[in-house]
Design an enzyme around this catalytic site. Sequence first.
Site, PDB file in Angstrom:
ATOM      1  N   ALA A  66       0.864  -1.168   0.000  1.00  0.00           N
ATOM      2  CA  ALA A  66       0.000   0.000   0.000  1.00  0.00           C
ATOM      3  C   ALA A  66       0.909   1.228   0.000  1.00  0.00           C
ATOM      4  O   ALA A  66       2.052   1.165   0.453  1.00  0.00           O
ATOM      5  CB  ALA A  66      -0.887  -0.026   1.234  1.00  0.00           C
ATOM      6  N   GLY A 109       0.540  -4.963   0.875  1.00  0.00           N
ATOM      7  CA  GLY A 109      -0.630  -4.985   0.002  1.00  0.00           C
ATOM      8  C   GLY A 109      -0.340  -5.633  -1.353  1.00  0.00           C
ATOM      9  O   GLY A 109      -1.245  -6.171  -1.989  1.00  0.00           O
ATOM     10  N   GLU A 112      -0.747  -9.205  -0.772  1.00  0.00           N
ATOM     11  CA  GLU A 112      -2.176  -9.443  -0.551  1.00  0.00           C
ATOM     12  C   GLU A 112      -2.962  -9.355  -1.857  1.00  0.00           C
ATOM     13  O   GLU A 112      -3.890 -10.133  -2.097  1.00  0.00           O
ATOM     14  CB  GLU A 112      -2.706  -8.428   0.472  1.00  0.00           C
ATOM     15  CG  GLU A 112      -2.073  -8.642   1.841  1.00  0.00           C
ATOM     16  CD  GLU A 112      -2.395  -7.549   2.836  1.00  0.00           C
ATOM     17  OE1 GLU A 112      -2.124  -6.365   2.524  1.00  0.00           O
ATOM     18  OE2 GLU A 112      -2.907  -7.860   3.910  1.00  0.00           O
ATOM     19  N   GLU A 132       4.300  -5.119   7.144  1.00  0.00           N
ATOM     20  CA  GLU A 132       3.523  -4.071   7.815  1.00  0.00           C
ATOM     21  C   GLU A 132       3.974  -3.836   9.244  1.00  0.00           C
ATOM     22  O   GLU A 132       3.928  -2.712   9.753  1.00  0.00           O
ATOM     23  CB  GLU A 132       2.019  -4.422   7.803  1.00  0.00           C
ATOM     24  CG  GLU A 132       1.362  -4.317   6.440  1.00  0.00           C
ATOM     25  CD  GLU A 132       1.408  -5.580   5.603  1.00  0.00           C
ATOM     26  OE1 GLU A 132       2.236  -6.479   5.912  1.00  0.00           O
ATOM     27  OE2 GLU A 132       0.628  -5.684   4.645  1.00  0.00           O
TER      28      GLU A 132
HETATM   29  N1  CO8 Z   1       4.617   3.197  -0.667  1.00  0.00           N
HETATM   30  C1  CO8 Z   1       5.012   4.363  -1.224  1.00  0.00           C
HETATM   31  N2  CO8 Z   1       6.159   4.493  -1.907  1.00  0.00           N
HETATM   32  C2  CO8 Z   1       6.942   3.396  -2.024  1.00  0.00           C
HETATM   33  C3  CO8 Z   1       6.588   2.156  -1.468  1.00  0.00           C
HETATM   34  C4  CO8 Z   1       5.346   2.075  -0.768  1.00  0.00           C
HETATM   35  N3  CO8 Z   1       4.899   0.926  -0.246  1.00  0.00           N
HETATM   36  N4  CO8 Z   1       7.559   1.258  -1.750  1.00  0.00           N
HETATM   37  C5  CO8 Z   1       8.501   1.922  -2.456  1.00  0.00           C
HETATM   38  N5  CO8 Z   1       8.113   3.202  -2.619  1.00  0.00           N
HETATM   39  C6  CO8 Z   1       8.846   4.273  -3.323  1.00  0.00           C
HETATM   40  C7  CO8 Z   1      10.034   4.755  -2.503  1.00  0.00           C
HETATM   41  O1  CO8 Z   1       9.614   5.693  -1.540  1.00  0.00           O
HETATM   42  C8  CO8 Z   1      10.902   5.354  -3.583  1.00  0.00           C
HETATM   43  O2  CO8 Z   1      10.393   6.621  -3.919  1.00  0.00           O
HETATM   44  P1  CO8 Z   1      11.361   7.912  -3.997  1.00  0.00           P
HETATM   45  O3  CO8 Z   1      12.260   7.595  -5.167  1.00  0.00           O
HETATM   46  O4  CO8 Z   1      10.418   9.054  -4.236  1.00  0.00           O
HETATM   47  O5  CO8 Z   1      12.095   7.963  -2.708  1.00  0.00           O
HETATM   48  C9  CO8 Z   1      10.672   4.436  -4.782  1.00  0.00           C
HETATM   49  O6  CO8 Z   1       9.431   3.762  -4.520  1.00  0.00           O
HETATM   50  C10 CO8 Z   1      11.748   3.384  -4.936  1.00  0.00           C
HETATM   51  O7  CO8 Z   1      11.874   2.686  -3.698  1.00  0.00           O
HETATM   52  P2  CO8 Z   1      13.274   2.453  -2.957  1.00  0.00           P
HETATM   53  O8  CO8 Z   1      14.224   3.580  -3.261  1.00  0.00           O
HETATM   54  O9  CO8 Z   1      12.999   2.168  -1.521  1.00  0.00           O
HETATM   55  O10 CO8 Z   1      13.761   1.128  -3.718  1.00  0.00           O
HETATM   56  P3  CO8 Z   1      14.755   0.018  -3.177  1.00  0.00           P
HETATM   57  O11 CO8 Z   1      15.055  -0.854  -4.345  1.00  0.00           O
HETATM   58  O12 CO8 Z   1      15.864   0.627  -2.409  1.00  0.00           O
HETATM   59  O13 CO8 Z   1      13.863  -0.827  -2.101  1.00  0.00           O
HETATM   60  C11 CO8 Z   1      11.903  -1.975  -1.297  1.00  0.00           C
HETATM   61  C12 CO8 Z   1      12.765  -1.581  -2.500  1.00  0.00           C
HETATM   62  C13 CO8 Z   1      12.660  -2.944  -0.387  1.00  0.00           C
HETATM   63  C14 CO8 Z   1      10.638  -2.648  -1.827  1.00  0.00           C
HETATM   64  C15 CO8 Z   1      11.539  -0.717  -0.471  1.00  0.00           C
HETATM   65  O14 CO8 Z   1      11.015   0.269  -1.379  1.00  0.00           O
HETATM   66  C16 CO8 Z   1      10.513  -0.932   0.592  1.00  0.00           C
HETATM   67  O15 CO8 Z   1      10.827  -1.470   1.640  1.00  0.00           O
HETATM   68  N6  CO8 Z   1       9.238  -0.506   0.360  1.00  0.00           N
HETATM   69  C17 CO8 Z   1       8.188  -0.568   1.326  1.00  0.00           C
HETATM   70  C18 CO8 Z   1       7.659  -1.977   1.480  1.00  0.00           C
HETATM   71  C19 CO8 Z   1       6.570  -2.032   2.518  1.00  0.00           C
HETATM   72  O16 CO8 Z   1       6.790  -1.801   3.702  1.00  0.00           O
HETATM   73  N7  CO8 Z   1       5.343  -2.392   2.099  1.00  0.00           N
HETATM   74  C20 CO8 Z   1       4.236  -2.543   2.976  1.00  0.00           C
HETATM   75  C21 CO8 Z   1       3.421  -1.313   2.989  1.00  0.00           C
HETATM   76  S1  CO8 Z   1       2.109  -1.416   4.194  1.00  0.00           S
HETATM   77  C22 CO8 Z   1       0.884  -2.238   3.403  1.00  0.00           C
HETATM   78  O17 CO8 Z   1       1.010  -2.683   2.302  1.00  0.00           O
HETATM   79  C23 CO8 Z   1      -0.414  -2.378   4.151  1.00  0.00           C
HETATM   80  C24 CO8 Z   1      -1.329  -3.334   3.409  1.00  0.00           C
HETATM   81  C25 CO8 Z   1      -2.748  -2.921   3.505  1.00  0.00           C
HETATM   82  C26 CO8 Z   1      -3.623  -3.530   2.449  1.00  0.00           C
HETATM   83  C27 CO8 Z   1      -3.412  -2.979   1.052  1.00  0.00           C
HETATM   84  C28 CO8 Z   1      -4.479  -3.434   0.117  1.00  0.00           C
HETATM   85  C29 CO8 Z   1      -3.939  -3.898  -1.219  1.00  0.00           C
END
Ligand code: CO8
Length: 258
Positions: A66, A109, A112, A132
């Site tokens: 998400a 998400g 999911e 999460e």
């Molecule tokens: N939300 C918003 N932006 C994101 C997300 C995210 N989940 N994941 C990555 N991005 C963005 C980063 O902020 C970055 O943007 P910017 O260039 O503006 O800084 C861009 O994407 C590239 O990401 P990274 O620089 O972090 O890329 P890396 O290759 O270094 O890392 C990762 C990749 C490991 C995937 C890392 O981006 C990461 O850890 N992302 C977050 C993962 C996460 O915690 N996901 C869970 C989110 S909570 C959730 O999903 C709740 C579920 C609820 C149900 C949803 C219904 C479908």
Amino acid sequence: MADFETLLTETRGNVGLITLNRPKALNALNSTVMRELSEALKAFDSDPSIGAVVLAGSEKAFAAGADIKEMQAVDFVDAFVGDFLGGWEAVAATRKPIVAAVSGYALGGGCELAMMCDFIIASETAKFGQPEITLGVIPGMGGSQRLARAVGKAKAMDLVLTGRMMDAAEAERAGLVARIVAPERLLDEALEAAAKIASFPRAAVLMAKEAVNRADEVTLAEGLRLERRLFQSLFATQDQKEGMSAFVEKRKPSFTNR
Ligand code: CO8
């Protein structure tokens, strides 16, 4: 179909292909994705020329969860009264089969969403996880329920409580993933699977999906009763006559979806 901001849609024969398209955010799932995906799935579901759907992301990410930037400011009352994330139910409500083609990250998400599809074909590069907990929340759209049913309690607890990722091989061993293929084969493999599904009688396909999904919801006795009733009802279709006649006559069936 209308042009979308966060998705690409196209048809390949009798298959609808939806590609998540927010590359800069690793396909993070925001409310626009939710609205547009629900609209695209409804359109394919009601299009008689479409028999199955493929949902894909990019090579690097199916979806990294998400959208954390969108969620950051949400408070409890907004989330509860606005039924935050409730609209994602539309994916699982789709009646035609959806094959998820997962490459790279399928986190939170994203994992999911892949689990709301009917089965997952993963590239060798796929990584699944429910991180999460690292953000101070828990899975909100099936990660504690569908994941536990797919991989069992031990591994679901491990993933949900530690937030660690599992690779494609572990996900396949655990039963989350149906097939693993080389990255360059992923989309073709998913499209071919969907085309195969779309070639079968529509009523049988929809009933097969409904019957298997019911296994997660009802007792074995109820599930077996539903399965038998659905099975019996298919003998009212012309395609059952055609499929069985073609087998006996040693020829290819010609189905009409009637
Ligand atoms: N939300 C918003 N932006 C994101 C997300 C995210 N989940 N994941 C990555 N991005 C963005 C980063 O902020 C970055 O943007 P910017 O260039 O503006 O800084 C861009 O994407 C590239 O990401 P990274 O620089 O972090 O890329 P890396 O290759 O270094 O890392 C990762 C990749 C490991 C995937 C890392 O981006 C990461 O850890 N992302 C977050 C993962 C996460 O915690 N996901 C869970 C989110 S909570 C959730 O999903 C709740 C579920 C609820 C149900 C949803 C219904 C479908």
